[in-house]
Design a protein around this motif. Structure first.
Motif, PDB file in Angstrom:
ATOM      1  N   ALA A  10       0.946  -1.103  -0.041  1.00  0.00           N
ATOM      2  CA  ALA A  10      -0.004  -0.007   0.026  1.00  0.00           C
ATOM      3  C   ALA A  10       0.920   1.322   0.262  1.00  0.00           C
ATOM      4  CB  ALA A  10      -0.817   0.011   1.149  1.00  0.00           C
ATOM      5  N   ILE A  11       2.066   1.235   0.928  1.00  0.00           N
ATOM      6  CA  ILE A  11       2.841   2.200   0.761  1.00  0.00           C
ATOM      7  C   ILE A  11       3.732   2.574  -0.536  1.00  0.00           C
ATOM      8  CG2 ILE A  11       4.997   3.383   1.834  1.00  0.00           C
ATOM      9  CD1 ILE A  11       4.098   1.583   4.473  1.00  0.00           C
ATOM     10  N   PHE A  12       3.839   1.423  -1.204  1.00  0.00           N
ATOM     11  CA  PHE A  12       4.507   1.306  -2.346  1.00  0.00           C
ATOM     12  C   PHE A  12       3.773   1.959  -3.500  1.00  0.00           C
ATOM     13  CE2 PHE A  12       5.237  -0.696  -6.441  1.00  0.00           C
ATOM     14  CZ  PHE A  12       6.445  -0.383  -6.863  1.00  0.00           C
ATOM     15  N   VAL A  13       2.264   1.777  -3.374  1.00  0.00           N
ATOM     16  CA  VAL A  13       1.297   2.067  -4.504  1.00  0.00           C
ATOM     17  C   VAL A  13       1.152   3.681  -4.147  1.00  0.00           C
ATOM     18  CG1 VAL A  13      -1.021   2.458  -4.921  1.00  0.00           C
ATOM     19  CG2 VAL A  13       0.012   0.179  -4.539  1.00  0.00           C
ATOM     20  N   GLY A  18       2.906   9.265  -6.005  1.00  0.00           N
ATOM     21  CA  GLY A  18       3.350  10.459  -5.751  1.00  0.00           C
ATOM     22  C   GLY A  18       4.645  10.706  -6.569  1.00  0.00           C
ATOM     23  N   LEU A  19       5.294   9.860  -7.247  1.00  0.00           N
ATOM     24  CA  LEU A  19       6.679  10.160  -7.814  1.00  0.00           C
ATOM     25  C   LEU A  19       6.279  10.441  -9.265  1.00  0.00           C
ATOM     26  CD1 LEU A  19       9.127   7.055  -6.804  1.00  0.00           C
ATOM     27  CD2 LEU A  19       9.359   9.338  -6.606  1.00  0.00           C
ATOM     28  N   MET A  20       4.977   9.604  -9.806  1.00  0.00           N
ATOM     29  CA  MET A  20       4.827   9.570 -11.360  1.00  0.00           C
ATOM     30  C   MET A  20       3.589  10.345 -11.589  1.00  0.00           C
ATOM     31  SD  MET A  20       6.293   5.890 -12.691  1.00  0.00           S
ATOM     32  CE  MET A  20       5.150   5.276 -11.655  1.00  0.00           C
ATOM     33  N   GLY A  21       2.481  10.540 -10.761  1.00  0.00           N
ATOM     34  CA  GLY A  21       1.413  11.379 -10.998  1.00  0.00           C
ATOM     35  C   GLY A  21       0.225  10.209 -11.625  1.00  0.00           C
ATOM     36  N   SER A  22       0.705   9.001 -11.886  1.00  0.00           N
ATOM     37  CA  SER A  22      -0.518   8.242 -12.170  1.00  0.00           C
ATOM     38  C   SER A  22       0.199   6.737 -12.458  1.00  0.00           C
ATOM     39  CB  SER A  22      -0.899   8.366 -13.601  1.00  0.00           C
ATOM     40  OG  SER A  22       0.153   8.457 -14.706  1.00  0.00           O
ATOM     41  N   GLY A  23      -0.563   5.682 -12.580  1.00  0.00           N
ATOM     42  CA  GLY A  23      -0.013   4.402 -12.885  1.00  0.00           C
ATOM     43  C   GLY A  23      -0.153   3.701 -11.553  1.00  0.00           C
ATOM     44  N   GLY A  24       0.263   4.030 -10.399  1.00  0.00           N
ATOM     45  CA  GLY A  24       0.254   3.211  -9.036  1.00  0.00           C
ATOM     46  C   GLY A  24      -0.913   2.486  -8.735  1.00  0.00           C
ATOM     47  N   SER A  25      -1.886   3.290  -8.927  1.00  0.00           N
ATOM     48  CA  SER A  25      -3.219   2.665  -8.489  1.00  0.00           C
ATOM     49  C   SER A  25      -3.695   1.474  -9.047  1.00  0.00           C
ATOM     50  CB  SER A  25      -4.403   3.763  -8.582  1.00  0.00           C
ATOM     51  OG  SER A  25      -4.479   4.554  -9.860  1.00  0.00           O
ATOM     52  N   ILE A  26      -2.859   1.288 -10.285  1.00  0.00           N
ATOM     53  CA  ILE A  26      -3.550   0.061 -11.019  1.00  0.00           C
ATOM     54  C   ILE A  26      -3.148  -1.262 -10.387  1.00  0.00           C
ATOM     55  CG2 ILE A  26      -1.430  -0.206 -12.546  1.00  0.00           C
ATOM     56  CD1 ILE A  26      -3.483  -0.575 -14.860  1.00  0.00           C
ATOM     57  N   THR A  54      -6.852   8.923  -2.954  1.00  0.00           N
ATOM     58  CA  THR A  54      -5.471   9.288  -3.205  1.00  0.00           C
ATOM     59  C   THR A  54      -5.404  10.343  -4.173  1.00  0.00           C
ATOM     60  OG1 THR A  54      -5.055   6.873  -2.642  1.00  0.00           O
ATOM     61  CG2 THR A  54      -3.445   8.442  -3.573  1.00  0.00           C
ATOM     62  N   ALA A  55      -6.424  10.094  -5.433  1.00  0.00           N
ATOM     63  CA  ALA A  55      -6.357  11.116  -6.485  1.00  0.00           C
ATOM     64  C   ALA A  55      -7.152  12.477  -5.894  1.00  0.00           C
ATOM     65  CB  ALA A  55      -7.360  10.544  -7.479  1.00  0.00           C
ATOM     66  N   LEU A  56      -8.057  12.498  -4.949  1.00  0.00           N
ATOM     67  CA  LEU A  56      -8.500  13.659  -4.458  1.00  0.00           C
ATOM     68  C   LEU A  56      -7.654  14.396  -3.426  1.00  0.00           C
ATOM     69  CD1 LEU A  56     -11.054  15.451  -3.850  1.00  0.00           C
ATOM     70  CD2 LEU A  56     -11.616  14.029  -1.712  1.00  0.00           C
ATOM     71  N   PHE A 225       1.945   8.479  -0.715  1.00  0.00           N
ATOM     72  CA  PHE A 225       1.780   9.404  -1.806  1.00  0.00           C
ATOM     73  C   PHE A 225       2.766  10.562  -1.357  1.00  0.00           C
ATOM     74  CE2 PHE A 225       0.053  13.366  -3.219  1.00  0.00           C
ATOM     75  CZ  PHE A 225      -0.113  13.039  -4.867  1.00  0.00           C
ATOM     76  N   PHE A 226       2.550  11.201  -0.227  1.00  0.00           N
ATOM     77  CA  PHE A 226       3.331  12.226   0.292  1.00  0.00           C
ATOM     78  C   PHE A 226       4.817  12.188   0.175  1.00  0.00           C
ATOM     79  CE2 PHE A 226      -0.814  13.458   2.341  1.00  0.00           C
ATOM     80  CZ  PHE A 226      -0.958  14.680   1.791  1.00  0.00           C
ATOM     81  N   ILE A 227       5.384  10.891   0.427  1.00  0.00           N
ATOM     82  CA  ILE A 227       6.776  10.351   0.533  1.00  0.00           C
ATOM     83  C   ILE A 227       7.179  10.725  -0.958  1.00  0.00           C
ATOM     84  CG2 ILE A 227       8.429   8.595   0.686  1.00  0.00           C
ATOM     85  CD1 ILE A 227       6.694   7.546   3.126  1.00  0.00           C
ATOM     86  N   GLY A 228       6.462   9.845  -1.702  1.00  0.00           N
ATOM     87  CA  GLY A 228       6.706   9.943  -3.247  1.00  0.00           C
ATOM     88  C   GLY A 228       6.684  11.418  -3.843  1.00  0.00           C
ATOM     89  N   ASN A 229       5.890  12.247  -3.485  1.00  0.00           N
ATOM     90  CA  ASN A 229       5.531  13.746  -3.924  1.00  0.00           C
ATOM     91  C   ASN A 229       6.956  14.303  -3.477  1.00  0.00           C
ATOM     92  OD1 ASN A 229       4.140  15.355  -5.484  1.00  0.00           O
ATOM     93  ND2 ASN A 229       3.449  16.186  -3.457  1.00  0.00           N
TER      94      ASN A 229
END
Length: 263
Positions: A10-13, A18-26, A54-56, A225-229
């Protein structure tokens, strides 16, 4: 042990988003199906909730910075909402428990959904691996094309719980000549509304949901997400996106093989 792995993923997702803006949620649907052993139909509800929240959260900063194109979000989003509602309330319940492909080959409803999802994963992987897009302004944007594509994205979201950012972003860039950052911001708003609407429209499953699992997974994803961002400003996300695309390609093949050989 498997639950611990699921929560780590879940953390990885979240980090990936956060890193790429899309894709992880898949990745949320296969995590709930294969790690938490949740029925595929019900797992779509889990996925829609996670993706939507998460998108919100991710779109709030973009809204504050006025990067969202609301007119496009409405043109694209309204037909998407209609398609989400139709697919969640009518299309998914219409899929039979077993589908006979021939006299000797039968697939279950869960298997059919996972195979469709694996195909969506292939599309996502292809989009990320071939990520180079030519931005060209379009003098007269095709509203009809956006409406049709919005319907397609909505049906996809409602059917397999995929946000569709990997398809929405390229369509906004290529059809409208929208700058990439504005396309990402607009895409997040569309994904958030679509996913949360899809989750809310399927109220029949509310009593079946494991709410502690859902909320815990969601909080970990948001934290990731915040970590990735935070890390995204220091890492070349384009290279990461290509690498993640190859990972999704492998995952989609694994899901197909797993569904065929385990049934």
């Amino acid at each position: 042990m498997m639950e611990i792995i699921g929560y780590i993923l879940a953390i990885f997702v979240g980090i990936t988003l956060g890193l790429m803006g899309s894709g992880g949620s898949i990745l949320t649907l296969p995590i709930f199906v294969y790690i938490f052993q949740i029925d595929a139909v019900l797992a779509v509800d889990y996925s829609l909730f996670i993706i939507g929240i998460t998108a919100l959260i991710g779109s709030i900063q973009h809204i504050k910075n006025r990067k969202v194109d609301y007119r496009t979000a409405l043109t694209f989003g309204l037909p998407s909402l209609l398609a989400v509602y139709i697919s969640r309330r009518y299309l998914v319940p219409l899929i039979p428990a077993e589908i006979a492909l021939s006299e000797t080959v039968t697939i279950t409803k869960n298997m059919a959904l996972m195979l469709v999802f694996a195909f969506v994963m292939l599309l996502s992987a292809s989009s990320m691996i071939r990520q180079k897009m030519i931005q060209k302004p379009v003098s007269s944007p095709s509203t009809g094309a956006l409406l049709v594509f919005g319907l397609f994205i909505g049906a996809l979201t409602g059917l397999v719980g995929a946000g569709g950012g990997f398809l929405i972003i390229p369509s906004l860039v290529l059809l409208l000549g929208m700058p990439m950052k504005r396309a990402v911001a607009t895409s997040l708003v569309i994904i958030a509304v679509n996913s949360l609407f899809g989750f809310a429209s399927d109220f029949r499953h509310y009593e079946l949901l494991n709410w502690p699992l859902l909320v815990g997974f969601c909080l970990l994803t948001i934290g990731g997400f915040f970590i990735g961002n935070l890390v995204s400003t220091k890492i070349d996300s384009s290279r990461l996106k290509v690498g993640f695309g190859w990972f999704l390609l492998i995952m989609s093949i694994y899901i197909m093989l797993s569904e065929f050989f385990n049934h």
